[in-house]
Write an enzyme that holds these catalytic residues in place. Structure first.
Site, short mmCIF file in Angstrom:
data_model
loop_
_atom_site.label_atom_id
_atom_site.label_comp_id
_atom_site.label_asym_id
_atom_site.label_seq_id
_atom_site.Cartn_x
_atom_site.Cartn_y
_atom_site.Cartn_z
N TYR A 75 0.83 -1.21 0.00
CA TYR A 75 0.00 0.00 0.00
C TYR A 75 0.86 1.26 0.00
CZ TYR A 75 -3.08 3.68 1.59
OH TYR A 75 -3.75 4.88 1.69
N SER A 81 -4.65 14.28 5.59
CA SER A 81 -5.52 13.68 4.57
C SER A 81 -6.95 13.55 5.07
CB SER A 81 -4.98 12.28 4.22
OG SER A 81 -5.93 11.55 3.47
N GLN A 92 -6.38 18.26 3.54
CA GLN A 92 -6.63 17.75 2.19
C GLN A 92 -8.06 17.25 2.11
OE1 GLN A 92 -6.70 14.01 1.48
NE2 GLN A 92 -7.56 14.55 -0.52
N TYR A 147 -11.11 15.40 -0.05
CA TYR A 147 -11.76 14.70 -1.16
C TYR A 147 -13.23 15.09 -1.08
CZ TYR A 147 -7.89 11.37 -2.03
OH TYR A 147 -6.70 10.79 -2.36
N THR A 206 -8.04 17.58 -3.70
CA THR A 206 -7.43 16.62 -4.62
C THR A 206 -8.37 16.32 -5.77
OG1 THR A 206 -6.14 15.69 -2.82
CG2 THR A 206 -6.38 14.33 -4.79
N LYS A 253 -4.90 20.05 -6.10
CA LYS A 253 -3.81 19.07 -6.18
C LYS A 253 -4.09 18.03 -7.26
CE LYS A 253 -1.35 15.72 -3.24
NZ LYS A 253 -1.85 14.38 -3.51
N HIS A 287 -0.05 12.17 -8.00
CA HIS A 287 -0.46 11.37 -6.85
C HIS A 287 0.56 10.26 -6.56
CE1 HIS A 287 -4.46 10.91 -4.59
NE2 HIS A 287 -3.71 10.00 -4.02
N GLY A 321 6.13 14.32 -5.97
CA GLY A 321 6.33 13.09 -6.74
C GLY A 321 7.80 12.79 -6.94
N GLY A 322 8.30 11.82 -6.22
CA GLY A 322 9.66 11.33 -6.47
C GLY A 322 10.77 12.19 -5.91
N ARG A 360 5.98 9.56 0.29
CA ARG A 360 6.45 8.29 0.86
C ARG A 360 7.61 8.42 1.85
NH1 ARG A 360 5.02 7.41 -4.39
NH2 ARG A 360 3.56 5.73 -4.90
N1 FMN Z 1 -2.86 12.20 -1.80
C1 FMN Z 1 -4.01 12.78 -1.43
O1 FMN Z 1 -4.36 13.83 -1.95
N2 FMN Z 1 -4.79 12.20 -0.45
C2 FMN Z 1 -4.45 11.04 0.17
O2 FMN Z 1 -5.16 10.57 1.05
C3 FMN Z 1 -3.25 10.41 -0.23
N3 FMN Z 1 -2.87 9.23 0.34
C4 FMN Z 1 -1.66 8.69 0.00
C5 FMN Z 1 -1.25 7.52 0.65
C6 FMN Z 1 0.00 6.98 0.39
C7 FMN Z 1 0.44 5.75 1.11
C8 FMN Z 1 0.86 7.62 -0.56
C9 FMN Z 1 2.24 7.07 -0.85
C10 FMN Z 1 0.43 8.75 -1.23
C11 FMN Z 1 -0.82 9.31 -0.97
N4 FMN Z 1 -1.26 10.48 -1.60
C12 FMN Z 1 -2.45 11.04 -1.23
C13 FMN Z 1 -0.39 11.16 -2.60
C14 FMN Z 1 0.58 12.12 -1.92
O3 FMN Z 1 -0.08 13.25 -1.41
C15 FMN Z 1 1.65 12.64 -2.90
O4 FMN Z 1 1.02 13.19 -4.04
C16 FMN Z 1 2.64 11.58 -3.37
O5 FMN Z 1 2.89 10.64 -2.35
C17 FMN Z 1 3.94 12.28 -3.78
O6 FMN Z 1 4.85 11.37 -4.28
P1 FMN Z 1 6.06 10.73 -3.39
O7 FMN Z 1 5.43 9.68 -2.55
O8 FMN Z 1 6.94 10.16 -4.45
O9 FMN Z 1 6.70 11.84 -2.61
#
Ligand code: FMN
Length: 355
Positions: free
Chosen positions: A27, A109, A130, A132, A158, A227, A251, A283-284, A306
């Site tokens: 996950y 979140s 954040q 939804y 989002t 977002k 995302h 992201g990344g 992450r």
């Molecule tokens: N983005 C949201 O807008 N709402 C969320 O609830 C949400 N849950 C996430 C849960 C996990 C386990 C992960 C890894 C990402 C989630 N995201 C969510 C996306 C993150 O906000 C973000 O865009 C993304 O993790 C950025 O990339 P990175 O993990 O490479 O830093």
């Protein structure tokens, strides 16, 4: 205690992997479908080179910035991620503590495993919620009201996940949310009819449109940061419908696979926004040099997903703080070596583009 061999954010990933049960790891780490976007997010910064400039004045060097009327010590924000209690018993409270210790902005979140009031009570500055938009619009407004009352300073709306992505990795790992962990802030919402086929389902019939952004903007005093933007026309549309900021994001590659990486499309989106509103990107991002490249490409700040959860799983609040600390130190080192004493002097001239 944090083992002394931990030198970078990626070392935390290995520590976390040893501590997180395989389903939850799928996950945390997984992307959508073949995980092409998730993987490309990680490498998209590498082909862009930093051209250093020398002998510049660093006597007043700093990384301060201002967003939505609030001053931040540095441009590193915690991205919204769901269910922190999957990774540590103290969940979002521990992450928030770590972020606050390092003066980082924090976004809770909608799918947090801690109540938004409990988190709101712990922090007064730089806390965002954040959102939804839920099928139950009345409940959505209640959430927004609760966030306003609890002291959140912005809504991160989002846009990119009207459905959750194809999570093949989770499916293969047999991941199921443990019974004691849930999205506590959604308790009491009117239940939704279960989705059968996607087209024609209640889920898609009730998914948000641009009109919902305008509706939300009319119903909150908080700035709305949209977002999930990957197209310049969506960035313009966001501002036209009442958003006050943009987060360029796919995302973490978890929703639609084979999108561009956020870093690839950042320059064209920053150009479309043209300074009319703050632009963030996520992201990344795993190195301070990645942050520097994002800032040079038009971002005002970055979000980290992450790696925060890796720090949380490995060492709770201390791990989160350490992850942010490493990124912050690396950003300062990159700026110092590139010849860039503050964020107002970052610009595309520091980059050799090879995207
Ligand atoms: N983005 C949201 O807008 N709402 C969320 O609830 C949400 N849950 C996430 C849960 C996990 C386990 C992960 C890894 C990402 C989630 N995201 C969510 C996306 C993150 O906000 C973000 O865009 C993304 O993790 C950025 O990339 P990175 O993990 O490479 O830093």
């Amino acid at each position: 205690a944090i083992p002394s061999h931990v030198a970078s954010v990626s070392d935390y990933r290995e520590l976390a992997r040893e501590r997180v049960e395989p389903g939850a790891w799928a996950y945390l780490e997984g992307g959508a479908a073949d995980e092409i976007s998730a993987a490309q997010n990680l490498t998209s910064f590498d082909s862009c080179r930093i051209i250093p400039r020398h002998f510049r004045d660093f006597s007043n060097a700093h990384t301060r910035t201002e967003l939505f009327g609030r001053r931040y010590a540095h441009p590193i924000f915690v991205a919204p991620t769901a269910y922190h209690r999957l990774f540590h018993p103290e969940g979002e409270l521990a992450s928030l503590l770590g972020a606050t210790a390092l003066e980082a902005g924090f976004t809770l979140s909608t799918l947090a495993s801690a109540s938004l009031e409990e988190i709101g009570a712990q922090k007064t500055a730089g806390l965002w919620f954040q959102l939804y938009i839920q099928h139950d619009r009345e409940f959505t407004l209640e959430l927004v009201g609760r966030a306003e009352k609890a002291g959140y300073e912005a809504l991160v709306l989002t846009a990119d996940a009207p459905l959750s992505g194809l999570r093949n990795r989770e499916q293969r790992a047999g991941f199921q949310m443990p019974a004691h962990i849930s999205a506590v802030n959604l308790k009491g919402m009117r239940p939704q009819a279960p989705a059968q086929q996607i087209f024609g389902s209640e889920l898609l019939k009730q998914s948000p449109t641009w009109n919902d952004l305008a509706w939300l903007a009319e119903n909150t005093r908080l700035p709305i940061i949209l977002k999930g933007v990957l197209h310049p026309d969506d960035a313009r549309s966001a501002l036209d419908h009442g958003a006050s900021g943009i987060i360029v994001s796919n995302h973490g590659g978890r929703i639609l696979d084979t999108t561009p990486t956020p870093f690839e499309v950042l320059p064209v989106i920053a150009k479309a926004v043209a300074g009319a509103a703050p632009v963030l990107v996520d992201g990344g991002i795993r190195r301070g040099s990645d942050i520097f490249k994002a800032l040079c490409s038009g971002a005002d700040a970055v979000m980290i997903g992450r790696p925060i959860l890796h720090g949380l799983a490995a060492a709770g609040a201390v791990g989160v703080a350490h992850v942010i600390k490493m990124l912050r130190t690396e950003l300062e080192m990159t700026m110092a070596l590139a010849g860039c004493p503050d964020l107002s002097s970052v610009n595309p001239g520091f980059l050799l583009e090879k995207r």
